[in-house]
Design a protein around this motif. Structure first.
Motif, PDB file in Angstrom:
ATOM      1  N   ILE A  87       0.838  -1.212   0.000  1.00  0.00           N
ATOM      2  CA  ILE A  87       0.000   0.000   0.000  1.00  0.00           C
ATOM      3  C   ILE A  87       0.874   1.265   0.000  1.00  0.00           C
ATOM      4  CG2 ILE A  87      -2.050   1.132   0.955  1.00  0.00           C
ATOM      5  CD1 ILE A  87      -2.786  -1.353   2.413  1.00  0.00           C
ATOM      6  N   GLY A  88       1.765   1.345  -0.971  1.00  0.00           N
ATOM      7  CA  GLY A  88       2.558   2.554  -1.177  1.00  0.00           C
ATOM      8  C   GLY A  88       3.704   2.788  -0.220  1.00  0.00           C
ATOM      9  N   GLY A  89       4.137   1.760   0.521  1.00  0.00           N
ATOM     10  CA  GLY A  89       5.247   1.954   1.457  1.00  0.00           C
ATOM     11  C   GLY A  89       5.693   0.631   2.063  1.00  0.00           C
ATOM     12  N   TRP A  90       6.455   0.720   3.136  1.00  0.00           N
ATOM     13  CA  TRP A  90       6.941  -0.499   3.779  1.00  0.00           C
ATOM     14  C   TRP A  90       5.858  -1.096   4.678  1.00  0.00           C
ATOM     15  CZ3 TRP A  90       7.225   0.108   9.156  1.00  0.00           C
ATOM     16  CH2 TRP A  90       7.261   1.426   9.625  1.00  0.00           C
ATOM     17  N   ARG A  91       5.887  -2.410   4.797  1.00  0.00           N
ATOM     18  CA  ARG A  91       4.913  -3.118   5.631  1.00  0.00           C
ATOM     19  C   ARG A  91       5.240  -2.844   7.103  1.00  0.00           C
ATOM     20  NH1 ARG A  91       1.318  -7.376   4.971  1.00  0.00           N
ATOM     21  NH2 ARG A  91       1.787  -7.511   2.742  1.00  0.00           N
ATOM     22  N   PRO A  92       4.297  -2.300   7.889  1.00  0.00           N
ATOM     23  CA  PRO A  92       4.558  -1.943   9.289  1.00  0.00           C
ATOM     24  C   PRO A  92       5.157  -3.063  10.140  1.00  0.00           C
ATOM     25  CG  PRO A  92       2.481  -1.025   8.596  1.00  0.00           C
ATOM     26  CD  PRO A  92       2.942  -1.900   7.480  1.00  0.00           C
ATOM     27  N   SER A  93       4.708  -4.291   9.930  1.00  0.00           N
ATOM     28  CA  SER A  93       5.233  -5.411  10.718  1.00  0.00           C
ATOM     29  C   SER A  93       6.714  -5.661  10.462  1.00  0.00           C
ATOM     30  CB  SER A  93       4.428  -6.690  10.433  1.00  0.00           C
ATOM     31  OG  SER A  93       4.431  -6.991   9.053  1.00  0.00           O
ATOM     32  N   MET A  94       7.238  -5.107   9.367  1.00  0.00           N
ATOM     33  CA  MET A  94       8.657  -5.254   9.069  1.00  0.00           C
ATOM     34  C   MET A  94       9.525  -4.578  10.136  1.00  0.00           C
ATOM     35  SD  MET A  94      10.648  -4.392   5.504  1.00  0.00           S
ATOM     36  CE  MET A  94      10.835  -2.637   5.825  1.00  0.00           C
ATOM     37  N   ALA A  95       8.968  -3.569  10.805  1.00  0.00           N
ATOM     38  CA  ALA A  95       9.718  -2.854  11.846  1.00  0.00           C
ATOM     39  C   ALA A  95      10.124  -3.798  12.973  1.00  0.00           C
ATOM     40  CB  ALA A  95       8.873  -1.707  12.405  1.00  0.00           C
ATOM     41  N   PHE A  96       9.297  -4.793  13.242  1.00  0.00           N
ATOM     42  CA  PHE A  96       9.600  -5.749  14.312  1.00  0.00           C
ATOM     43  C   PHE A  96      10.691  -6.729  13.884  1.00  0.00           C
ATOM     44  CE2 PHE A  96       5.279  -4.232  14.883  1.00  0.00           C
ATOM     45  CZ  PHE A  96       5.329  -3.802  16.201  1.00  0.00           C
ATOM     46  N   HIS A  97      10.662  -7.111  12.610  1.00  0.00           N
ATOM     47  CA  HIS A  97      11.722  -7.983  12.094  1.00  0.00           C
ATOM     48  C   HIS A  97      13.062  -7.239  12.136  1.00  0.00           C
ATOM     49  CE1 HIS A  97       9.066 -11.210  10.764  1.00  0.00           C
ATOM     50  NE2 HIS A  97       8.242 -10.281  10.324  1.00  0.00           N
ATOM     51  N   LEU A  98      13.015  -5.955  11.804  1.00  0.00           N
ATOM     52  CA  LEU A  98      14.209  -5.125  11.877  1.00  0.00           C
ATOM     53  C   LEU A  98      14.730  -5.061  13.308  1.00  0.00           C
ATOM     54  CD1 LEU A  98      16.113  -2.878  10.628  1.00  0.00           C
ATOM     55  CD2 LEU A  98      14.368  -1.245  11.327  1.00  0.00           C
ATOM     56  N   LEU A  99      13.823  -4.835  14.246  1.00  0.00           N
ATOM     57  CA  LEU A  99      14.188  -4.731  15.653  1.00  0.00           C
ATOM     58  C   LEU A  99      14.808  -6.028  16.167  1.00  0.00           C
ATOM     59  CD1 LEU A  99      14.122  -3.267  18.403  1.00  0.00           C
ATOM     60  CD2 LEU A  99      11.764  -4.062  18.664  1.00  0.00           C
ATOM     61  N   TYR A 100      14.171  -7.143  15.875  1.00  0.00           N
ATOM     62  CA  TYR A 100      14.680  -8.436  16.355  1.00  0.00           C
ATOM     63  C   TYR A 100      15.998  -8.813  15.672  1.00  0.00           C
ATOM     64  CZ  TYR A 100      10.225  -9.248  18.745  1.00  0.00           C
ATOM     65  OH  TYR A 100       9.135  -9.154  19.588  1.00  0.00           O
ATOM     66  N   SER A 101      16.133  -8.484  14.397  1.00  0.00           N
ATOM     67  CA  SER A 101      17.378  -8.778  13.675  1.00  0.00           C
ATOM     68  C   SER A 101      18.556  -8.012  14.281  1.00  0.00           C
ATOM     69  CB  SER A 101      17.236  -8.421  12.193  1.00  0.00           C
ATOM     70  OG  SER A 101      16.311  -9.264  11.552  1.00  0.00           O
ATOM     71  N   LYS A 102      18.330  -6.695  14.501  1.00  0.00           N
ATOM     72  CA  LYS A 102      19.399  -5.866  15.078  1.00  0.00           C
ATOM     73  C   LYS A 102      19.688  -6.284  16.512  1.00  0.00           C
ATOM     74  CE  LYS A 102      22.312  -2.466  14.595  1.00  0.00           C
ATOM     75  NZ  LYS A 102      23.377  -2.516  13.574  1.00  0.00           N
ATOM     76  N   SER A 103      18.642  -6.667  17.242  1.00  0.00           N
ATOM     77  CA  SER A 103      18.818  -7.123  18.615  1.00  0.00           C
ATOM     78  C   SER A 103      19.691  -8.373  18.655  1.00  0.00           C
ATOM     79  CB  SER A 103      17.454  -7.420  19.243  1.00  0.00           C
ATOM     80  OG  SER A 103      17.600  -7.970  20.542  1.00  0.00           O
ATOM     81  N   GLY A 104      19.426  -9.320  17.751  1.00  0.00           N
ATOM     82  CA  GLY A 104      20.208 -10.550  17.693  1.00  0.00           C
ATOM     83  C   GLY A 104      21.658 -10.294  17.336  1.00  0.00           C
ATOM     84  N   ILE A 105      21.873  -9.378  16.393  1.00  0.00           N
ATOM     85  CA  ILE A 105      23.235  -9.041  15.972  1.00  0.00           C
ATOM     86  C   ILE A 105      24.021  -8.420  17.126  1.00  0.00           C
ATOM     87  CG2 ILE A 105      24.587  -7.497  14.487  1.00  0.00           C
ATOM     88  CD1 ILE A 105      22.347  -7.878  12.362  1.00  0.00           C
ATOM     89  N   GLN A 106      23.395  -7.486  17.835  1.00  0.00           N
ATOM     90  CA  GLN A 106      24.082  -6.812  18.940  1.00  0.00           C
ATOM     91  C   GLN A 106      24.237  -7.734  20.146  1.00  0.00           C
ATOM     92  OE1 GLN A 106      21.854  -3.072  19.418  1.00  0.00           O
ATOM     93  NE2 GLN A 106      23.361  -2.047  18.115  1.00  0.00           N
ATOM     94  N   LEU A 107      23.291  -8.632  20.346  1.00  0.00           N
ATOM     95  CA  LEU A 107      23.410  -9.599  21.438  1.00  0.00           C
ATOM     96  C   LEU A 107      24.610 -10.504  21.213  1.00  0.00           C
ATOM     97  CD1 LEU A 107      22.355 -11.097  23.949  1.00  0.00           C
ATOM     98  CD2 LEU A 107      20.857 -12.407  22.429  1.00  0.00           C
ATOM     99  N   GLU A 108      24.765 -10.984  20.002  1.00  0.00           N
ATOM    100  CA  GLU A 108      25.892 -11.862  19.674  1.00  0.00           C
ATOM    101  C   GLU A 108      27.220 -11.125  19.787  1.00  0.00           C
ATOM    102  OE1 GLU A 108      27.400 -14.776  16.013  1.00  0.00           O
ATOM    103  OE2 GLU A 108      25.444 -13.798  15.907  1.00  0.00           O
ATOM    104  N   ALA A 109      27.236  -9.862  19.331  1.00  0.00           N
ATOM    105  CA  ALA A 109      28.469  -9.080  19.354  1.00  0.00           C
ATOM    106  C   ALA A 109      28.928  -8.754  20.776  1.00  0.00           C
ATOM    107  CB  ALA A 109      28.280  -7.785  18.560  1.00  0.00           C
ATOM    108  N   ASN A 110      27.967  -8.607  21.695  1.00  0.00           N
ATOM    109  CA  ASN A 110      28.293  -8.196  23.066  1.00  0.00           C
ATOM    110  C   ASN A 110      28.040  -9.301  24.093  1.00  0.00           C
ATOM    111  OD1 ASN A 110      28.889  -5.432  22.276  1.00  0.00           O
ATOM    112  ND2 ASN A 110      26.677  -5.175  22.033  1.00  0.00           N
ATOM    113  N   LEU A 111      27.998 -10.541  23.618  1.00  0.00           N
ATOM    114  CA  LEU A 111      27.661 -11.658  24.496  1.00  0.00           C
ATOM    115  C   LEU A 111      28.615 -11.791  25.681  1.00  0.00           C
ATOM    116  CD1 LEU A 111      25.609 -13.886  24.848  1.00  0.00           C
ATOM    117  CD2 LEU A 111      27.064 -15.400  23.475  1.00  0.00           C
TER     118      LEU A 111
END
Length: 255
Positions: A87-111
């Motif tokens: 509908i003319g833009g990014w899918r709102p639920s994608m924001a959560f995938h972005l959040l969880y992806s970045k969270s996982g990356i930073q969790l692994e980096a700072n484990l």
């Protein structure tokens, strides 16, 4: 009211200037994430970035009034971006995938730091309460998203409703007999105009959901986490736009 072509060019110009602004915001966010800024400074920066998002959707809404079809199929985006539009833009639920992806990356980096008891303060250190709130917001957002998708389907299906099928038949008959179709064309314009109004309403609601999703996520996050989330969002948007433009240029070159 602006013409469709002029309107498209005008928003394209705004979009390009907004990308420059987003890149400037990204640089500020990255610097802030590395400095020992206090919560007040970070909150002010986040507020400024959100204001720029609000400006984007405000302008988009203004231009959409005179060119809803152009906003749903934006010529200023690459084919890559266009393929993932909702509908003319990014899918709102994608924001959560972005959040969880970045969270996982930073969790692994700072484990190692987390194991030793250090608080990294970034997205790799989301609390249990935050995860519950994010999950609740995600379910709510997906529900709203589904309703809009269903409404979009109804509008799309209306292109083959009784009035449109009848008009297309009448006009075809008149054209075969080489008769004037002015009256029927006026009816078609009115019919399509009603469908465009429905599409405009859908785009407005979709954009409202996109913006509110960002704001609600930021309310759940700490100021430091919010900065990291906005960095990830800007990086993904800017780099995807660049990759898509390069791909389009390469395809055009080989034609």
């Amino acid at each position: 009211m602006m013409s469709t072509s002029k309107n498209g060019k005008s928003f394209h110009k705004f979009f390009e200037s907004w990308l420059v602004k987003q890149n400037q915001d990204l640089n500020q966010l990255v610097r802030a994430s590395k400095d020992n800024n206090n919560d007040m400074m970070l909150s002010l920066l986040i507020h400024s970035v959100v204001k720029h998002y609000e400006e984007y959707y405000r302008e988009k809404s203004r231009y959409a009034i005179s060119d809803i079809l152009g906003m749903l199929h934006p010529s200023w985006l690459s084919s890559l971006e266009d393929a993932f539009l909702w509908i003319g833009g990014w899918r709102p639920s994608m924001a959560f995938h972005l959040l969880y992806s970045k969270s996982g990356i930073q969790l692994e980096a700072n484990l190692h730091e987390l194991i030793r008891g250090f608080n990294t303060k970034d997205l790799g250190n989301l609390s249990g309460n935050q995860l519950v709130l994010i999950d609740e917001l995600q379910h709510k957002t997906i529900s709203e998203e589904r309703k809009l998708s269903e409404n979009l389907a109804k509008v799309q299906e209306s292109l083959a409703d009784t009035s449109m099928v009848e008009l297309s038949h009448v006009v075809s008959e008149l054209m075969r007999d080489e008769l004037v179709v002015n009256d029927e064309e006026e009816k078609i314009k009115k019919n399509i105009s009603k469908k465009e109004e429905s599409l405009l309403d859908l785009l407005k609601k979709a954009d409202d959901l996109r913006l509110s999703t960002i704001k609600e996520i930021l309310r759940i996050l700490t100021s430091t986490q919010g900065v990291h989330f906005l960095i990830a969002a800007a990086e993904l948007h800017l780099r995807t736009h660049e990759w898509g433009k390069k791909k389009d240029a390469a395809v055009s070159h080989h034609k």
